[in-house]
Motif scaffolding. Structure first.
Motif, PDB file in Angstrom:
ATOM      1  N   SER A 217       5.944   3.421  14.091  1.00  9.48           N
ATOM      2  CA  SER A 217       5.114   4.721  14.546  1.00  9.48           C
ATOM      3  C   SER A 217       5.847   5.481  15.906  1.00  9.48           C
ATOM      4  CB  SER A 217       3.795   4.217  14.884  1.00  9.48           C
ATOM      5  OG  SER A 217       3.696   3.600  16.269  1.00  9.48           O
ATOM      6  N   SER A 218       5.330   6.566  16.143  1.00  4.72           N
ATOM      7  CA  SER A 218       6.008   7.398  16.907  1.00  4.72           C
ATOM      8  C   SER A 218       5.280   6.992  18.204  1.00  4.72           C
ATOM      9  CB  SER A 218       5.602   8.941  16.747  1.00  4.72           C
ATOM     10  OG  SER A 218       4.172   9.219  16.528  1.00  4.72           O
ATOM     11  N   ILE A 219       4.568   5.966  18.565  1.00  2.00           N
ATOM     12  CA  ILE A 219       3.879   5.542  19.596  1.00  2.00           C
ATOM     13  C   ILE A 219       5.074   4.921  20.579  1.00  2.00           C
ATOM     14  CG2 ILE A 219       2.484   3.871  21.081  1.00  2.00           C
ATOM     15  CD1 ILE A 219       0.386   4.090  18.524  1.00  2.00           C
ATOM     16  N   LEU A 220       6.093   4.181  19.981  1.00  2.00           N
ATOM     17  CA  LEU A 220       6.907   3.549  20.498  1.00  2.00           C
ATOM     18  C   LEU A 220       8.049   4.647  20.934  1.00  2.00           C
ATOM     19  CD1 LEU A 220       6.935  -0.166  19.329  1.00  2.00           C
ATOM     20  CD2 LEU A 220       5.843   0.628  21.404  1.00  2.00           C
ATOM     21  N   SER A 221       8.917   4.530  21.781  1.00  2.00           N
ATOM     22  CA  SER A 221      10.225   5.128  21.926  1.00  2.00           C
ATOM     23  C   SER A 221      11.114   4.984  20.802  1.00  2.00           C
ATOM     24  CB  SER A 221      10.547   5.086  23.354  1.00  2.00           C
ATOM     25  OG  SER A 221      11.430   3.640  23.609  1.00  2.00           O
ATOM     26  N   GLN A 222      12.262   5.922  20.510  1.00  2.00           N
ATOM     27  CA  GLN A 222      13.146   5.617  19.813  1.00  2.00           C
ATOM     28  C   GLN A 222      14.016   4.384  20.019  1.00  2.00           C
ATOM     29  OE1 GLN A 222      13.191   7.625  16.498  1.00  2.00           O
ATOM     30  NE2 GLN A 222      14.800   5.700  16.186  1.00  2.00           N
ATOM     31  N   ASP A 223      14.396   4.294  21.258  1.00  2.00           N
ATOM     32  CA  ASP A 223      15.176   2.889  21.687  1.00  2.00           C
ATOM     33  C   ASP A 223      14.377   1.773  21.086  1.00  2.00           C
ATOM     34  OD1 ASP A 223      17.196   4.793  22.607  1.00  2.00           O
ATOM     35  OD2 ASP A 223      16.265   4.619  24.796  1.00  2.00           O
ATOM     36  N   LYS A 229      14.322  -2.576  14.762  1.00  2.00           N
ATOM     37  CA  LYS A 229      14.994  -2.849  13.648  1.00  2.00           C
ATOM     38  C   LYS A 229      16.355  -3.572  13.661  1.00  2.00           C
ATOM     39  CE  LYS A 229      16.481   0.549   9.903  1.00  2.00           C
ATOM     40  NZ  LYS A 229      16.684   2.196   9.695  1.00  2.00           N
ATOM     41  N   GLU A 230      17.101  -3.323  14.765  1.00  2.00           N
ATOM     42  CA  GLU A 230      18.257  -4.199  14.591  1.00  2.00           C
ATOM     43  C   GLU A 230      18.126  -5.649  14.838  1.00  2.00           C
ATOM     44  OE1 GLU A 230      20.381  -2.376  17.819  1.00  2.00           O
ATOM     45  OE2 GLU A 230      20.613  -0.386  16.590  1.00  2.00           O
TER      46      GLU A 230
END
Length: 767
Positions: A217-223, A229-230
């Motif tokens: 979700s967009s709650i967390l930052s992209q980093d 994911k990694e």
């Protein structure tokens, strides 16, 4: 023009609130039935956990709104005027259909209804546009592929229906394997296996809640999202080890890990439900609002194309928060939600007893074939293997926590997978079919109940397919009418929808007030959930208290029915009598359910007490059933008589019967007072008081016999009197006699059941 569309958009948004209430009433079964079925906590605790999950899930659901925007229709080819017709048709149809299903206590799919309503309304609009473009030189010829997102629609429909097979199959397989490992006596094995079982369950829930839910979700930052994911495999490995150790430590400390798993699974299911299904309730209204804002910003031209809806939804946080709060309130307050939950729990229960559904030819064929296959398997497998498996499935418990954990964890896993793939899976389909699969694996569908359970499952599944067909056809017709009737049709449907909803809720309220069945069931659940583990004396006391209370309530109810019937007869009130006739039928059905529940509780008492109380228990409940048959026979001739507008009873007959009525009501009141005393102080009960009531009833019955003979002589001596009304009066006297006989049986049986006296109270009942 802007004001008219503003009213329509406002009504659609208002329907979203109704839809949230109605939809949650239907879908609460998805995430509450497992926790309720295995009684992991008090109902309010389960509701609190689920409400928190719903609130979090609602805030994460923004991405699913695209299904309503461009999942079915291709908005760039539709004008604002056309999409408003589609959206209004969808909302009107959706609320009404879901309310009807909830009123019958049948869990249906909000996802199926939304998808097929959108498909039906879009299909109608597409047909009209294609017809217009064919006859228009100025407009390019259009095809269904241009107007309907067929690829997405088919993928959604395929995902919905394939989930039925997957959920049921996994429910059977996973539950069978776990039961083979744990057996029904699982508490002995938890000290060895709870670490592994808890680790698998908690890691699965954590993966889909944190990594696939909040982590995407967009709650967390992209980093942070990129890191998750990694390093998914590493995080899963750490989670597995951590939860294995934690589960083992918690078990050693005396914490019930299975309860924690089920409550965590309830939270995950509620979150998955809200994030996946919120689009079903508010997706269309919020899309309509976006379309209206675009319409205003571009000069209020109803013919502008809705290309903006091709963009992904950016639902404001406040809308999602309000939706989540409304869903929580609906889940807490809805009585229809409890009715739908009961359907799912009853079809999964291990106990025999009252079944909600009858049998059907298809169910009989399936059950017969299943037993034939079972016999073939028995012949193939070695006898030692069969004995080993049967021993592992030796059932001593009801709907237990192993099954509850499987239902919640497996359902959450499947639903959040669908959400991750942006496929609006039916949470109803998934959770219901997992529950049915696990029940089948647990051998909950015994030989004497299998045909009823299969019929129930087929009825619910058939209801889903019925939803799809009804939603498509109804919404297509509504859209067609709206297209050709314009604003007049829109406001007419708005008025019709409001009327239907008001009448439905009023009728449901009346049904709840008509009987005490829901109260009885809740009382039983509260006081008899652990009856089998209670001390014999305590268990007996619990049953006696409940029996006395419900018998008093039912006698009070019968007294009210009798009074209402006579008041209606005196005033020639056909409508009230007709309504009372329906109420009597419903009350009789509720008494049968109450009898089955109390009988199961009675069987859990020590054997010597069961033998002693069994006769009086059945006599008391037979009396309750006979009351309603007797009252029904009393009022049915009057209903027929008054419906034909025949002459009412003469005033002199009404006055003559008033004396009898007064004495009968006094006896009813004395019987109620005696039962009330038995409820509070059974040890102080007087045999003389019981005998006095029986004697008074006998005296009044003798008076009624004399009155009957007197009236029969009147009929024969005076040929000028109205024969129909005189026969009605004669029937009234006879049924009053029968009512007093039934009262004598109930009073005597209740006294014997509660006081356990061995002395015989004479029964001089004259039939």
């Amino acid at each position: 023009m802007e004001n008219v569309y503003l009213i329509i958009v406002g009504f659609v948004l208002l329907l979203a609130v109704f839809d949230l209430f109605v939809g949650v009433s239907n879908d609460a079964v998805n995430f509450l039935s497992s926790a309720v079925g295995c009684k992991v906590a008090r109902f309010r605790t389960i509701i609190f956990v689920a409400s928190f999950g719903v609130l979090i899930g609602a805030l994460l659901s923004s991405g699913m709104m695209d299904v309503a925007r461009h999942g079915i229709l291709r908005p760039s080819h539709y004008s604002f005027e056309e999409v408003m017709v589609i959206f209004l048709a969808v909302m009107v149809t959706d609320v009404v259909i879901l309310d009807i299903f909830n009123s019958f206590g049948m869990p249906t799919s909000t996802t199926v209804s939304l998808v097929f309503e959108l498909l039906g309304a879009t299909f109608t609009s597409a047909c009209i546009k294609i017809a217009n473009s064919t006859h228009s030189i100025a407009e390019n010829s259009l095809s269904f592929a241009d107007l309907i997102n067929t690829d997405k629609a088919l993928s959604v429909i395929f995902a919905i229906f394939i989930s039925v097979i997957i959920a049921f199959t996994l429910g059977v397989v996973v539950q069978w394997l776990l039961r083979l490992v744990f057996t029904f006596k699982y508490k002995e094995k938890l000290k060895y296996l709870i670490g592994i079982f808890g680790s698998i369950a908690f890691t699965t829930l954590a993966y889909f809640i944190l990594i696939k839910g909040i982590g995407s979700s967009s709650i967390l930052s992209q980093d942070i999202r990129d890191y998750i994911k990694e390093n998914t495999t590493l995080l899963l490995g750490i989670s597995f080890v951590f939860f294995a150790i934690l589960s083992q430590i918690l078990h050693i400390c005396g914490v019930n890990v299975l309860k924690t798993i089920i409550l965590s699974g309830t939270f995950a299911l509620a979150m998955a439900f809200a994030s996946n299904d919120l689009v079903n309730f508010v997706g269309v209204p919020l899309t309509a609002l976006d379309a209206f804002l675009e319409y205003i910003s571009l000069g209020a031209n109803p013919q502008i194309k809705m290309t903006i809806l091709e963009q992904s939804a950016k639902s404001p946080f406040i809308y999602l928060l309000i939706s989540g709060i409304i869903m929580c309130v609906a889940m807490i307050t809805s009585k229809k939600a409890k009715k739908v939950i009961k359907t799912s729990v009853d079809l999964s229960k291990q106990d025999e007893g009252e079944e909600m559904f009858g049998s059907s030819k298809i169910a009989k064929g399936i059950v017969r074939t299943s037993f034939q296959v079972k016999d073939i398997i028995k012949q193939i497998l070695p006898s030692g293997t069969i004995r080993f498996i049967n021993k592992r499935f030796d059932n001593v418990n009801d709907y237990d926590m192993i099954r509850g954990a499987v239902n919640t964890v497996l359902s959450a896993l499947l639903i959040i997978m669908g959400t991750t793939l942006a496929l609006p899976l039916s949470t109803t389909y998934v959770t219901f079919m997992v529950a049915m699969g696990s029940a089948l694996a647990d051998r909950a569908w015994k030989r004497d109940s299998a045909v009823f359970r299969v019929t129930g499952m087929l009825s619910v599944i058939g209801g889903w397919f019925l939803t799809a067909g009804v939603a498509f056809v109804a919404c297509a017709l509504v859209a067609l009418i709206l297209h050709f009737s314009g604003f007049v049709g829109m406001f007419a449907f708005i008025a019709l929808t409001i009327t239907i909803l008001v009448r439905s809720n009023r009728r449901h309220k009346d049904d709840n007030n008509a009987t005490l069945s829901e109260k009885d069931i809740l009382y039983l659940d509260e006081h008899f959930a652990n009856l089998s583990n209670a001390e014999p004396n305590k268990a007996t006391k619990l049953l006696e208290n409940h029996f006395a209370t419900t018998q008093l309530e039912k006698l009070t109810q019968v007294h009210q029915f009798y009074t209402t019937a006579l008041d209606s007869i005196n005033t020639n009130d056909y409508k009230k009598l007709h309504k009372l006739k329906k109420t009597l039928r419903k009350a009789r059905e509720d008494n049968e359910k109450l009898r089955d529940n109390e009988l199961k509780a009675l069987r859990r008492l020590p054997q010597e007490q069961v033998v002693e109380k069994n006769t009086w228990f059945h006599l008391s409940h037979n009396a309750l059933s006979q009351y309603h048959y007797c009252l029904s026979r009393m009022i049915t001739p009057f209903v027929e008589h008054f419906s034909n507008s025949f002459s009412p009873l003469p005033q002199y007959l009404i006055s003559e019967y008033q004396i009898v009525r007064h004495d009968a009501e006094d006896i009813f009141l004395d019987a109620r007072n005696m039962l009330s005393s038995l409820c509070s102080n059974p040890q102080d009960a007087s045999k003389d008081e019981c005998k006095a009531i029986l004697d008074r009833a006998d005296v009044l019955k003798n008076s009624l016999s004399s009155l009957r003979k007197l009236h029969s002589a009147r009929i024969h001596s005076d040929k000028s009197q109205n024969l129909a009304t005189n026969l009605l009066y004669l029937a009234l006297i006879q049924e009053t006699q029968e009512l007093l006989s039934i009262l004598r049986h109930q009073v005597r049986a209740n006294h014997k059941f509660l006081t356990q006296e061995n002395e015989t109270i004479p029964d001089k009942t004259q039939r």
